[in-house]
Motif scaffolding. Structure first.
Motif, PDB file in Angstrom:
ATOM      1  N   GLU A 261     -12.377  -0.092   8.429  1.00  0.00           N
ATOM      2  CA  GLU A 261     -12.503   0.848   7.313  1.00  0.00           C
ATOM      3  C   GLU A 261     -11.890   0.257   6.043  1.00  0.00           C
ATOM      4  OE1 GLU A 261     -12.818   5.339   7.998  1.00  0.00           O
ATOM      5  OE2 GLU A 261     -11.148   4.751   9.266  1.00  0.00           O
ATOM      6  N   ILE A 262     -12.468   0.620   4.881  1.00  0.00           N
ATOM      7  CA  ILE A 262     -11.966   0.165   3.593  1.00  0.00           C
ATOM      8  C   ILE A 262     -10.996   1.207   3.055  1.00  0.00           C
ATOM      9  CG2 ILE A 262     -12.581  -0.560   1.261  1.00  0.00           C
ATOM     10  CD1 ILE A 262     -13.595  -2.413   3.473  1.00  0.00           C
ATOM     11  N   LEU A 263      -9.794   0.769   2.718  1.00  0.00           N
ATOM     12  CA  LEU A 263      -8.747   1.646   2.214  1.00  0.00           C
ATOM     13  C   LEU A 263      -8.417   1.286   0.772  1.00  0.00           C
ATOM     14  CD1 LEU A 263      -6.308   1.491   5.272  1.00  0.00           C
ATOM     15  CD2 LEU A 263      -8.160   3.122   4.891  1.00  0.00           C
ATOM     16  N   HIS A 264      -8.225   2.316  -0.046  1.00  0.00           N
ATOM     17  CA  HIS A 264      -7.777   2.130  -1.429  1.00  0.00           C
ATOM     18  C   HIS A 264      -6.262   2.296  -1.431  1.00  0.00           C
ATOM     19  CE1 HIS A 264      -7.764   3.722  -5.860  1.00  0.00           C
ATOM     20  NE2 HIS A 264      -7.099   2.602  -5.695  1.00  0.00           N
ATOM     21  N   ILE A 265      -5.541   1.194  -1.624  1.00  0.00           N
ATOM     22  CA  ILE A 265      -4.077   1.243  -1.668  1.00  0.00           C
ATOM     23  C   ILE A 265      -3.672   1.740  -3.056  1.00  0.00           C
ATOM     24  CG2 ILE A 265      -1.941  -0.035  -1.336  1.00  0.00           C
ATOM     25  CD1 ILE A 265      -3.700   0.092   1.140  1.00  0.00           C
ATOM     26  N   VAL A 266      -3.193   2.967  -3.140  1.00  0.00           N
ATOM     27  CA  VAL A 266      -2.879   3.549  -4.449  1.00  0.00           C
ATOM     28  C   VAL A 266      -1.415   3.396  -4.822  1.00  0.00           C
ATOM     29  CG1 VAL A 266      -4.768   5.202  -4.284  1.00  0.00           C
ATOM     30  CG2 VAL A 266      -2.512   5.850  -3.458  1.00  0.00           C
ATOM     31  N   GLY A 267      -0.559   3.079  -3.857  1.00  0.00           N
ATOM     32  CA  GLY A 267       0.865   2.912  -4.173  1.00  0.00           C
ATOM     33  C   GLY A 267       1.546   2.011  -3.168  1.00  0.00           C
ATOM     34  N   GLN A 268       2.326   1.048  -3.669  1.00  0.00           N
ATOM     35  CA  GLN A 268       3.065   0.125  -2.812  1.00  0.00           C
ATOM     36  C   GLN A 268       4.545   0.090  -3.189  1.00  0.00           C
ATOM     37  OE1 GLN A 268       0.226  -3.199  -3.802  1.00  0.00           O
ATOM     38  NE2 GLN A 268       0.298  -3.572  -1.607  1.00  0.00           N
ATOM     39  N   ASP A 269       5.040   1.206  -3.716  1.00  0.00           N
ATOM     40  CA  ASP A 269       6.439   1.248  -4.155  1.00  0.00           C
ATOM     41  C   ASP A 269       7.404   1.123  -2.985  1.00  0.00           C
ATOM     42  OD1 ASP A 269       5.456   1.664  -6.700  1.00  0.00           O
ATOM     43  OD2 ASP A 269       5.508   3.845  -6.520  1.00  0.00           O
TER      44      ASP A 269
END
Length: 580
Positions: A261-269
């Motif tokens: 599945e393709i995931l949109h990484i919106v935050g890596q804090d």
């Protein structure tokens, strides 16, 4: 140039001219070196040209002489590309527009338009600091309406102060949409209940027992509250279910997904927990997933535990757990080495190396098709599954479009063979030298003779405007999956045992485990085929773009044609390094 000369020259901005004049009055406030630097900067033609352009654009926007219709034309262009990719085969106009919108000059023009429409040319100045009495603590009251949707925030106890603070705001959640709750805010009260001395679980219990409106009393954090979504997309290389993860901070906030599945990484804090949403669900609230570093540590720990517990069987067993035998088979699947088959194995094949590769996430981007340049079609599968037959039928369908590279061999030419048709015949010394130099995507030895497929043969077919079709040994994936070739890799899979046996016997399929192909497959060979299929899927499943179960050759060929058409005409997700 003096200030008077600048004022007389129409090309120089009058405001800058005044600034140069006022520098004389500031001689006593700054060093001569600083004044000289500033004067040269203000008098430079480059600065004056930029100021003039800025002034004209600002004036036009202020007078509303050319108000923009939208400020997101680049996104509209990407949406148009998505629609056109489905219609390129229908209309030449659609095809021309499809390739025109991909040109970097057009995309740069649209990006510039959006920057002006969004008034990004205005200078961004910091906010004026507000003087606050240090002895007075600022408190804010936030009210949210409770619904079936989670609030989209997690809390924790500050290790130094022992206070309850907001640990994380989920992108797209209720707390994020309110714009009033930020990471680091201290929680004082929830619905009038003081939370001092309470644990995060106590606060969660209060929230769970609350109905209707929830009122928070918070002390704002010192940091900035805004959250900016990243644009990173990744393909997941493993399955994840937050319900089975005992270490996730909040199971309700978790995002489950399956491999591929393709995931949109919106935050890596957070170094351990990323925020992401599925690409197919762009409007949904973001959820928590393990970061790459956390998942790698987990995999390493699991492998270490297996080795510590003495689970160090043969490489086949340690790579993939042995599946249970089929109901109709009396032969238990074993980890014996395969029989001699007419298949080329890489000389330096090493499953242990591939097992040690830690597959978590791979950053991807949309790869758009290019006119006249086709991605190689690579069919990977277990010996005997039928990938070579599928390749033969695909090439036979349109020999002018589909081509397969001619393999090299060191054996002598047989009567009726023509050099360059069945094989390219070379000496053993030359082939061994080329293999050592990495010129072959796969190579191996069979009955004392070397066989192999050269990388240049594949590149020659691609560069000639044909579709290169390959059915190599699975180890060749490491050599083929490069930014230069950009292959479309399809896993040809085996059906369940009963179906595999029934279809092969019905079509009187000849065993590929027999040199003469003079007999059918045995049950043991069917089991070995299934086990090899599972082993390939475990080692390389995350590299495959598609899967086709070959329980019927005609149906599998139709599915293969659909996959090939997609690779030729649709923008598909591929490693970001292939797109840059």
């Amino acid at each position: 140039m003096t200030a008077a000369a600048m004022a007389a020259d129409a090309s120089y901005d009058p405001v800058l001219s005044k600034l140069v004049t006022s520098l004389k009055e500031a001689e006593s406030l700054s060093s001569e070196q600083e004044l000289h630097f500033l004067q040269n900067l203000l008098e430079s033609k480059e600065i004056n040209a930029l100021v003039n352009v800025h002034s004209k654009v600002a004036k036009v926007c202020k007078d509303n002489k050319c108000a923009p219709l939208m400020s997101s034309s680049i996104q509209v262009a990407l949406d148009v590309l998505e629609h056109l990719s489905q219609r390129c085969h229908i209309s030449p106009i659609c095809k021309e527009m499809f390739y025109l919108l991909q040109r970097p000059h057009v995309q740069s023009l649209l990006a510039t338009h959006d920057a002006i429409a969004q008034k990004d040319f205005y200078p961004h100045l910091p906010d004026i600091p507000i003087e606050v009495d240090e002895d007075e603590e600022t408190v804010k009251i936030v009210q949210l309406v409770k619904s079936n949707e989670p609030l989209g925030a997690t809390i924790k106890t500050d290790e130094e102060t022992g206070k309850i603070i907001i640990a994380r705001i989920m992108h797209g959640g209720a707390a994020d949409r309110s714009g009033l709750i930020h990471v680091g805010d201290e929680v004082i009260e929830v619905n009038g209940i003081n939370v001092e001395g309470k644990t995060p679980n106590d606060v969660l219990t209060i929230l769970q027992n609350s109905e209707g409106t929830i009122t928070f009393k918070l002390v704002p954090s010192d940091g900035k509250g805004g959250q900016r979504e990243s644009k990173i997309r990744v393909r997941a290389h493993f399955d994840y279910n937050p319900e089975n993860d005992p270490y996730i901070p909040c199971k309700e906030a978790g995002l489950g997904f399956i491999r591929g599945e393709i995931l949109h990484i919106v935050g890596q804090d957070d170094g351990y927990w990323w925020q992401a949403r599925k690409e197919c669900e762009r409007t949904s609230r973001a959820g928590l997933i393990p970061s790459r570093a956390l998942q790698e540590r987990r995999i390493i720990y699991e492998r270490t535990q297996k080795e510590t517990n003495g689970d160090t069987k043969s490489s086949c067993a340690s790579i993939c757990s042995t599946p249970p035998p089929s109901p109709d088979s009396s032969n238990t699947i074993t980890c014996r080495g395969p029989k001699t088959k007419k298949i080329m194995y890489n000389l330096d094949e090493n499953d242990d190396f591939d097992r040690e590769l830690i597959a978590t996430y791979e950053e991807v981007s949309k790869l758009y098709p290019r006119p006249g340049v086709y991605r190689p079609i690579v069919l990977i599968g277990a010996p005997g599954v039928g990938r070579n037959e599928l390749k033969r039928r695909l090439v036979a369908r349109d020999p002018e479009k589909y081509r397969s590279p001619v393999p090299y061999t060191t054996r002598a030419m047989r009567p009726g063979e023509i050099p360059g048709r069945e094989y390219l015949f070379v000496t053993r010394d030359r082939m061994e030298t080329d293999v050592s130099a990495g010129k072959f995507i796969e190579s191996g030895e069979y009955k004392g003779h070397l066989y192999g497929t050269a990388a240049e043969s594949v590149k020659a077919i691609v560069n000639s405007g044909h579709v290169c079709v390959l059915s190599p040994h699975y180890q060749a994936i490491k050599s083929l999956r490069t930014p230069q070739l950009k292959p479309f890799i399809i896993h040809i899979r085996t059906p369940p045992f009963n179906r595999l046996k029934a279809t092969r016997e019905a079509n009187r399929a000849r065993s590929t485990f027999d040199d003469l192909n003079s007999r059918g497959f045995t049950d043991e060979e069917f089991n070995e085929m299934i086990h090899s299929d599972e082993r390939i899927n475990f080692l390389y499943g995350h590299f495959f773009d598609e899967e086709i179960v070959n329980d019927n050759l005609a149906t599998a060929l139709e599915q293969l044609l659909v996959c090939v058409e997609r690779a030729e005409s649709e923008p598909l997700w591929a490693p970001s390094s292939w797109v840059q």
